[in-house]
Design an enzyme around this catalytic site. Structure first.
Site, PDB file in Angstrom:
ATOM      1  CB  CYS A 379      -0.918   0.002   1.210  1.00 58.16           C
ATOM      2  SG  CYS A 379      -0.041  -0.096   2.763  1.00 58.16           S
ATOM      3  CB  THR A 382       1.019  11.330  -0.597  1.00 58.19           C
ATOM      4  OG1 THR A 382       1.947  10.611  -1.407  1.00 58.19           O
ATOM      5  CG2 THR A 382       1.615  12.674  -0.232  1.00 58.19           C
ATOM      6  CD  GLN A 387      -3.519  13.491  -1.029  1.00 55.68           C
ATOM      7  OE1 GLN A 387      -4.456  14.131  -1.503  1.00 55.68           O
ATOM      8  NE2 GLN A 387      -3.713  12.358  -0.365  1.00 55.68           N
ATOM      9  NE  ARG A 388      -3.367  18.805  -7.647  1.00 54.90           N
ATOM     10  CZ  ARG A 388      -3.531  18.091  -8.750  1.00 54.90           C
ATOM     11  NH1 ARG A 388      -3.993  16.859  -8.673  1.00 54.90           N
ATOM     12  NH2 ARG A 388      -3.212  18.593  -9.912  1.00 54.90           N
ATOM     13  CE  LYS A 393       5.226  11.274 -11.630  1.00 59.77           C
ATOM     14  NZ  LYS A 393       4.378  12.424 -11.455  1.00 59.77           N
ATOM     15  CD  GLU A 413      -1.291  -7.197  -2.413  1.00 63.87           C
ATOM     16  OE1 GLU A 413      -2.333  -7.607  -1.868  1.00 63.87           O
ATOM     17  OE2 GLU A 413      -0.180  -7.264  -1.870  1.00 63.87           O
TER      18      GLU A 413
END
Length: 523
Positions: A379, A382, A387-388, A393, A413
């Site tokens: 799993c 962020t 985020q963003r 990445k 997964e």
């Protein structure tokens, strides 16, 4: 507007007023999941049909449009067969009726059935295909929170998406079968097109690979250690149970249900220690806890540091309490994975940002110590305040750097969430295009490369390489050869995306020694 004379019960459907991304009013169809009354006023918990569950919310009666109210259909009693209760007779009428009902394309796809020419493991990520979280009353057995990465993506020139990944990506007519038959050992010849910035790639036909999964990956498994079980769904786990979480200097609004203790779900704010992630009832309890908590960073070994970014490796067996608290927090932003409490089989890699007060958690990913299916991420998450900003990445890139050190290829997964799929698609596209746009040849002839070589260089599993090439619509069939053509738009879009990607993993700053867990009697 709601009419007080009409009784709205659970299961009713009707339009509900909400604001869209442009802050404009809209009336999407919603289902009433629960009704409660506070100080003499009713509130309704609604799920917007065809929207992600993270948008579910409590609404007031004035936001309901009763003119189009649909009451829940009464379920017909189960007929008996040979007088035995609970036995269904053969009913062609029911089968015919089911076929006549309009059903969306995605819901007709069985999770165990791969879609022709489209890798089922990465294309079908609908919440309607994959089960949700387990029943709140289940007895936890095994644990590790799985998470989804949400981050900034720069869409490549010809890539278009609505950000929800709700539909299957169609193949080009007439090319579906040929593209899906691509072997991973076939040589790719790279040459310059008329426009020197747009190289094309030739894949002459070769011998079929011995791996039957080449080209069309198998369907994602539904019996994995963290994949949730649809059979335990109920109305409780479909509703958010935590209103707000305070983590350090951030307040987070959970997206989904998380099995925190029942007595904490009625609190207006749930307080978490940002270093050990222990949950507390009040601000006073948190302040008292901070005077005793000596942690200023996640437990475990710091295996990477560059600038203010650090990664800590945490063993789920040695740091069980921290791992369980991390899973509970992560489940607030998960929908496709099940939370368990047995964290022993998992490793957790927590990314932090450093300042004078300590190492603050930004996100994390977990992975199995021993994976029989080459999973390098169980799993990945962020946290919403980060985020963003490129951190998602960065987490993905770090997971592949670990795979490179281990000398393996890896894949996340399945199932991936909508946001997780977008993040991985963006990373795979940029990584593969970097290689295809910079071919090298020592002999002076046209450079050649195979799918397997791309996989070895990037540690991206070959099925993901092929599915990404198909997703970018780069594979064509011309005069008996497979051709990959990079258009001007693809090249320009890739260059713009890479210019905005400032956060990168520096392999020189990684201090990681892989362990052979198969030789250990106990994790």
């Amino acid at each position: 507007m709601a009419d007080s004379q009409v009784e709205i019960v659970e299961g009713c459907r009707l339009p509900v007023l909400r604001k869209n991304q442009e802050n404009e009013d809209e009336w999407p169809l919603a289902e009433i999941l629960s009704v409660k009354e506070i100080t003499g006023r009713k509130l309704y918990y609604v799920h917007y049909i065809d929207f992600n569950k993270r948008l579910d919310e409590w609404v007031t009666p004035d936001r309901l449009d009763l003119k189009k109210l649909q009451f829940p259909k009464k379920e017909a009693k189960t007929p008996t067969k040979n007088g035995l209760p609970g036995s269904r007779p053969n009913s062609p009428e029911r089968d015919v009726k089911r076929k006549v009902e309009p059903v969306s394309l995605v819901t007709q796809v069985s999770p165990a059935t791969p879609v022709a020419s489209l890798p089922a493991s990465t294309e079908t990520t609908q919440a309607s295909v994959y089960p949700l979280v387990r029943d709140a009353g289940f007895t936890p057995k095994s644990a590790a929170g799985r998470t989804e990465a949400r981050e900034d993506h720069e869409q490549l020139g010809t890539l278009t998406t609505n950000g929800t990944a709700r539909r299957l990506i169609p193949s080009q007519p007439g090319r579906k079968r040929k593209a899906s038959c691509l072997g991973t050992d076939e040589i790719i010849k790279v040459f310059q097109n008329i426009n020197p910035r747009c190289p094309s790639v030739f894949l002459p036909p070769g011998e079929d690979s011995q791996d039957s999964s080449d080209g069309i990956p198998s369907a994602p498994r539904m019996t994995g250690s963290l994949v949730s079980d649809r059979s335990h769904d109920d109305i409780i786990t479909r509703m958010k149970n935590i209103d707000c979480i305070e983590l350090g200097r951030h307040r987070l609004k959970p997206w989904y249900f998380s099995p925190y203790p029942q007595e904490l779900t009625a609190l207006p704010i749930l307080y978490l220690c940002e270093f050990c992630l222990k949950y507390l009832r009040s601000l006073k309890c948190l302040q008292r806890h901070l005077t005793k908590c000596n942690l200023r960073h996640p437990p475990g070994n710091e295996i990477y540091r560059k600038g203010t970014i650090s990664f800590f490796e945490i063993d789920g067996r040695k740091n069980k309490m921290y791992s369980q608290n991390l899973c509970l927090l992560a489940k607030c932003f998960l929908d496709h994975k099940t939370l368990y409490y047995d964290t022993d089989p998992f490793l957790f890699y927590v990314m932090t940002e450093y300042d004078s007060k300590g190492f603050h958690i930004v996100g994390y990913f977990s992975k199995e110590k021993e994976s029989t299916e080459d999973y390098n991420v169980a799993c990945i998450l962020t946290l919403p305040p980060y985020q963003r900003r490129g951190y998602g990445k960065l987490l993905i890139e770090f997971s592949y750097e670990l795979s490179k050190v281990e000398g393996k290829t890896g894949t996340p997964e399945k199932p991936l969430s909508d946001l997780g799929l977008l993040s991985y698609r963006s990373y795979w596209s940029q990584t593969i295009l970097e290689i295809l746009m910079n071919p090298k040849s020592d002999t002076g002839e046209r450079p050649q490369i195979t799918i397997n070589e791309i996989s070895e260089i990037t540690s991206v599993k070959k099925e993901d390489v092929i599915s990404t090439l198909q997703y970018l619509n780069l594979i064509n069939y011309y005069k008996g050869q497979y051709i990959l053509t990079l258009s001007e738009d693809i090249v320009d879009g890739h260059e713009r995306a890479m210019q905005k990607r400032h956060l990168r993993i520096d392999p020189k700053c990684l201090h990681f020694t892989p362990k052979d867990w198969s030789k250990r009697g106990k994790w």
